[in-house]
Structure formats: structure tokens, C-alpha cells
Design an enzyme around this catalytic site. Structure first.
Site, PDB file in Angstrom:
ATOM      1  N   LYS A 111       3.411  -0.889  -5.899  1.00 30.65           N
ATOM      2  CA  LYS A 111       4.867  -0.706  -5.954  1.00 30.65           C
ATOM      3  C   LYS A 111       5.448  -1.439  -7.155  1.00 30.65           C
ATOM      4  O   LYS A 111       6.349  -0.944  -7.829  1.00 30.65           O
ATOM      5  CB  LYS A 111       5.527  -1.217  -4.666  1.00 30.65           C
ATOM      6  CG  LYS A 111       5.206  -0.383  -3.447  1.00 30.65           C
ATOM      7  CD  LYS A 111       6.357   0.564  -3.102  1.00 30.65           C
ATOM      8  CE  LYS A 111       5.941   1.660  -2.139  1.00 30.65           C
ATOM      9  NZ  LYS A 111       5.685   1.147  -0.783  1.00 30.65           N
ATOM     10  N   LYS A 194      -4.458  11.754  -1.745  1.00 29.05           N
ATOM     11  CA  LYS A 194      -3.720  11.658  -0.488  1.00 29.05           C
ATOM     12  C   LYS A 194      -2.418  12.449  -0.543  1.00 29.05           C
ATOM     13  O   LYS A 194      -1.791  12.524  -1.585  1.00 29.05           O
ATOM     14  CB  LYS A 194      -3.442  10.148  -0.275  1.00 29.05           C
ATOM     15  CG  LYS A 194      -2.324   9.818   0.659  1.00 29.05           C
ATOM     16  CD  LYS A 194      -2.010   8.336   0.637  1.00 29.05           C
ATOM     17  CE  LYS A 194      -0.694   8.128   1.186  1.00 29.05           C
ATOM     18  NZ  LYS A 194       0.235   7.672   1.732  1.00 29.05           N
ATOM     19  N   LYS A 197       4.652  11.210  -0.153  1.00 29.58           N
ATOM     20  CA  LYS A 197       5.938  11.567  -0.771  1.00 29.58           C
ATOM     21  C   LYS A 197       5.967  11.226  -2.248  1.00 29.58           C
ATOM     22  O   LYS A 197       6.424  11.996  -3.073  1.00 29.58           O
ATOM     23  CB  LYS A 197       7.085  10.869  -0.039  1.00 29.58           C
ATOM     24  CG  LYS A 197       7.555  11.686   1.147  1.00 29.58           C
ATOM     25  CD  LYS A 197       8.426  10.893   2.070  1.00 29.58           C
ATOM     26  CE  LYS A 197       7.651   9.780   2.691  1.00 29.58           C
ATOM     27  NZ  LYS A 197       7.876   9.557   4.111  1.00 29.58           N
TER      28      LYS A 197
HETATM   29  P1  ADP Z   1       4.295   8.302   2.288  1.00 31.69           P
HETATM   30  O1  ADP Z   1       2.945   7.855   1.869  1.00 31.69           O
HETATM   31  O2  ADP Z   1       4.499   9.755   2.139  1.00 31.69           O
HETATM   32  O3  ADP Z   1       5.411   7.504   1.660  1.00 31.69           O
HETATM   33  P2  ADP Z   1       4.704   6.643   4.543  1.00 31.69           P
HETATM   34  O4  ADP Z   1       4.174   5.533   3.715  1.00 31.69           O
HETATM   35  O5  ADP Z   1       6.143   6.651   4.909  1.00 31.69           O
HETATM   36  O6  ADP Z   1       4.359   8.015   3.849  1.00 31.69           O
HETATM   37  O7  ADP Z   1       3.797   6.716   5.859  1.00 31.69           O
HETATM   38  C1  ADP Z   1       4.240   6.762   7.186  1.00 31.69           C
HETATM   39  C2  ADP Z   1       3.042   6.822   8.105  1.00 31.69           C
HETATM   40  O8  ADP Z   1       2.260   7.978   7.840  1.00 31.69           O
HETATM   41  C3  ADP Z   1       2.074   5.639   7.950  1.00 31.69           C
HETATM   42  O9  ADP Z   1       1.540   5.290   9.204  1.00 31.69           O
HETATM   43  C4  ADP Z   1       1.009   6.175   7.039  1.00 31.69           C
HETATM   44  O10 ADP Z   1      -0.209   5.519   7.227  1.00 31.69           O
HETATM   45  C5  ADP Z   1       0.929   7.624   7.487  1.00 31.69           C
HETATM   46  N1  ADP Z   1       0.496   8.499   6.379  1.00 31.69           N
HETATM   47  C6  ADP Z   1       1.195   8.834   5.274  1.00 31.69           C
HETATM   48  N2  ADP Z   1       0.495   9.659   4.465  1.00 31.69           N
HETATM   49  C7  ADP Z   1      -0.699   9.861   5.075  1.00 31.69           C
HETATM   50  C8  ADP Z   1      -1.867  10.635   4.763  1.00 31.69           C
HETATM   51  N3  ADP Z   1      -1.921  11.383   3.660  1.00 31.69           N
HETATM   52  N4  ADP Z   1      -2.900  10.605   5.625  1.00 31.69           N
HETATM   53  C9  ADP Z   1      -2.849   9.862   6.761  1.00 31.69           C
HETATM   54  N5  ADP Z   1      -1.787   9.122   7.126  1.00 31.69           N
HETATM   55  C10 ADP Z   1      -0.716   9.108   6.314  1.00 31.69           C
END
Ligand code: ADP
Ligand code: TRP
Length: 330
Positions: A111, A194, A197
Site C-alpha cells: 500500500k 488474483k 479491485k
Molecule cells: P480486494 O482485494 O478486491 O480489495 P478485499 O481486500 O476487500 O478485496 O477483500 C475482502 C475479502 O475477500 C477478504 O477476506 C479477502 O481475503 C477476500 N478476497 C479478496 N479477493 C480474493 C481473491 N481473489 N481470492 C480469494 N479471496 C479474496
């Protein structure tokens, strides 16, 4: 009954990564545990959202939680910012956590690289706020995706350190919970590791059929298998991961066989994946629209959730204050 806590930051719509990595577990766990699922609006402040965006985005996630099948009669659903006890525990944990430990967290480093002009203290102490979210309810299990493992390690540190410091067995060491036996990482369809967002490669639960088809048909592939029964390269394995998530087993086996005998046609595979994602998400999308329109219901659920979450956290903090030598609150 054991307690389970998890949250998601309201930084956009839920995507398939969020769903299969976390929310699907929420739905399963609500029948077996005392569950508290929250919307991590304080955590989203690390990127300085506008007030009107917070109002809008927290509502979106709440509607999506409900649409995915989280039942407010079974689980407590609340907004992080409705429970001020979290902040008190956050302060205590910050006092016991060293700068070096926080600086080593990979998500902080990432970040900090992505937003070099806004490396704020909240970003650094993200894991101690997360620990407070979890431990204020003395939760033992936390359904999250694999990427949260380091934050979970910090939460266990906070629990252990507090217990050692005061010679108590007060906080449990919370464990990550994965829907199946191992952590699932939902891949991106653009060849990146992965779905996320910030990667800009998401299929959202609220995407319509046309959008989903367009995104899936653009998925990166290769030139095709050149030898029978060969190992699948990552981009192809990613497509099969989607099949394993949304398709019937026979469908998976059918394409696996086609891969093995080198007769696979990626166009057909993608069409199938798109079709099965649409079938899977269609009822969810319909419910998102319904819940989003029912603001009164959502406000009511958030209010009830806030009361229950407050009660649970206040009980913990009362004991924490006693253990630490602070007076009971008037
Ligand atoms: P992003 O990575 O899109 O910003 P977040 O960090 O808000 O998503 O993640 C919210 C939840 O979803 C967390 O528990 C995170 O581990 C899970 N998560 C997000 N992306 C994935 C992914 N590609 N595969 C598995 N779990 C995910
Ligand atoms: N860090 C999590 C994410 O990025 C969100 C989160 C905040 C969380 N506090 C939590 C998850 C407590 C589980 C438990 O998605």
C-alpha cells in the site's frame, strides 16, 4: 458457542474473489457459530473516501451481504463505525505492538508503494485495528481469503502478548477459516495472479449477463496443449478454477478430458464458464436489486446489529479494563 468475526471494507461492489474467498464461508458459518459480520468502514479511511461515498458504499455492501444469504436473524450484521469499543481496544493493542512488526507487513509495504503520498499511521496500524475487530468479540475463527494471513498472524500476536503481559488466558488466538480445506485464491482472468479491485480485473456479483460474458471471453489463454495429459499452465489452470467454483463436476470432468486429449477449444470453455457464472450469480443479482431498494430494512438491520455488537464488545472491554487496572466506565 464459538464466536466468528469477519468484515469487508466498503470500497466497491463485491466480486467473485470476495464471494468465494470470504462471503460464502460467512453464509455457511452462520448456522453453526455465533457470527458477527461487519462492514469495515473505518478501515476504508486509509484511502480517504468522501462522506457521501461512505454512505453509499456501506449500503451497497450491506445489500450484497444480505443478497448472498447472510441472514440477520442468524448472524449479527453491523457497521464497524457503530461500535466505539473497537477504538479502545485498538489503542491498547497499538501500545503493545512495535513499529518494526507493523512495517514488515507485506500489505503495508504494498500500500505504501501504491500510495506514496499518503502513507498514514492508519495504514501502518491497519492490523491492530483488525485485531481489535476480532478480539473485541473474543472470536476464535475468522473467515477470510488467503491474502489476510499476515494480518491474522498479527491478531494472534496481539492476543498472545496481552495474555502474557497480564498473566491471563483472556483472548483466544483467532484462526483463519477457509470454506474448503485450503485457502482459495480466486484468480484474475487477465493472467494476473488474483482477482481484486485494485487489479481492475473483477467480475462483480452485480454484473449482468452481457458484462460477465464479455469479461470471460476476454480471458487470457495460450496456444493450446501440445502433448496429451500435460500439466496446465497457470492461465489455463485459472479457467479450470472457475469451473470448479461455479460448474457441475461433470462439466469440469468433460473439459479436463478435452484438455488431456488435446481437443479442447478455449472458446467453448469460456462460453461454459460465462454461462455457469451467470447461472450462479443471477439470483444473487436479483436480490441485490431488491435489498438496495429497501433502505428502511437495511437501516433497521444495521441498527439492531449495532446494538448486539456493542453489547458483545462492551462485555469484553469491561473485563479488559479490569485486567489492565483501569476503572469501570461510569
Ligand atoms: P480486494 O482485494 O478486491 O480489495 P478485499 O481486500 O476487500 O478485496 O477483500 C475482502 C475479502 O475477500 C477478504 O477476506 C479477502 O481475503 C477476500 N478476497 C479478496 N479477493 C480474493 C481473491 N481473489 N481470492 C480469494 N479471496 C479474496
Ligand atoms: N482486512 C480485511 C480486508 O482487507 C478487512 C477486515 C478488517 C477484516 N477487519 C477485519 C477481516 C476483521 C476479518 C476480520 O478484506
Amino acid at each position: 458457542m464459538e464466536t466468528v468475526v469477519s468484515g469487508i471494507r466498503p470500497t466497491g461492489n463485491l466480486h467473485l474473489g470476495n464471494y468465494f474467498g470470504a462471503v460464502k464461508s460467512f453464509v455457511k458459518m452462520q448456522d453453526e457459530y455465533n457470527c458477527l459480520f461487519f462492514i469495515a468502514d473505518w478501515h476504508s479511511l486509509t484511502t480517504r473516501p468522501k462522506p457521501e461515498d461512505i454512505v453509499e458504499s456501506t449500503r451497497i455492501i450491506l445489500a450484497e451481504y444480505l443478497a448472498c444469504g447472510i441472514d440477520h436473524e442468524k448472524a449479527t450484521i453491523y457497521m464497524q463505525s457503530d461500535v466505539k469499543e473497537t477504538l479502545e481496544l485498538y489503542l491498547y493493542f497499538n501500545m503493545n505492538t512495535y513499529l518494526g512488526e507493523l512495517e514488515r507487513v507485506t500489505t503495508f509495504k504494498e500500500k505504501a508503494r501504491k500510495q506514496p503520498d499518503n502513507v498514514n499511521a492508519g495504514l501502518l496500524t491497519y492490523p491492530t485495528l483488525m485485531a481489535a475487530d476480532i478480539l473485541q468479540h473474543r472470536a476464535v475463527k475468522v473467515p477470510v481469503g488467503k491474502d489476510q494471513e499476515q494480518n491474522m498472524e498479527m491478531a494472534r500476536h496481539c492476543a498472545r502478548r496481552f495474555n502474557n503481559m497480564y498473566g491471563v488466558e483472556f483472548f483466544p488466538e483467532p484462526q483463519s477459516y477457509y470454506f474448503s480445506d485450503k485457502a482459495l485464491k480466486v484468480p484474475g482472468l487477465d493472467g494476473s495472479g488474483k482477482m481484486g479491485k485494485s487489479e481492475g480485473n473483477c467480475i462483480y456479483l452485480r454484473d449482468d449477463a452481457k458484462t460477465i460474458t464479455k469479461k470471460v471471453m476476454k480471458a487470457v489463454t495460450d496456444g493450446g496443449p501440445t502433448a496429451q495429459n500435460s500439466e496446465k499452465p497457470e492461465v489455463i489452470q485459472n479457467l479450470f478454477t472457475f469451473l470448479s467454483m461455479v460448474s457441475e463436476k461433470e462439466t469440469y470432468d468433460y473439459f479436463d478430458e478435452k484438455w488431456n486429449d488435446c481437443s479442447i477449444r478455449y472458446g467453448d470453455l469460456k462460453k461454459q464458464i460465462a454461462q455457469d457464472i451467470i447461472k450462479y450469480t443471477d439470483p444473487i443479482r436479483e436480490r441485490i436489486v431488491e435489498y438496495s431498494a429497501n433502505i428502511d430494512l437495511m437501516d433497521k438491520i444495521a441498527k439492531e446489529g449495532a446494538e448486539k455488537a456493542h453489547e458483545s464488545a462492551a462485555k469484553t472491554l469491561k473485563e479488559v479494563r479490569q485486567i489492565m487496572g483501569f476503572r469501570e466506565l461510569y
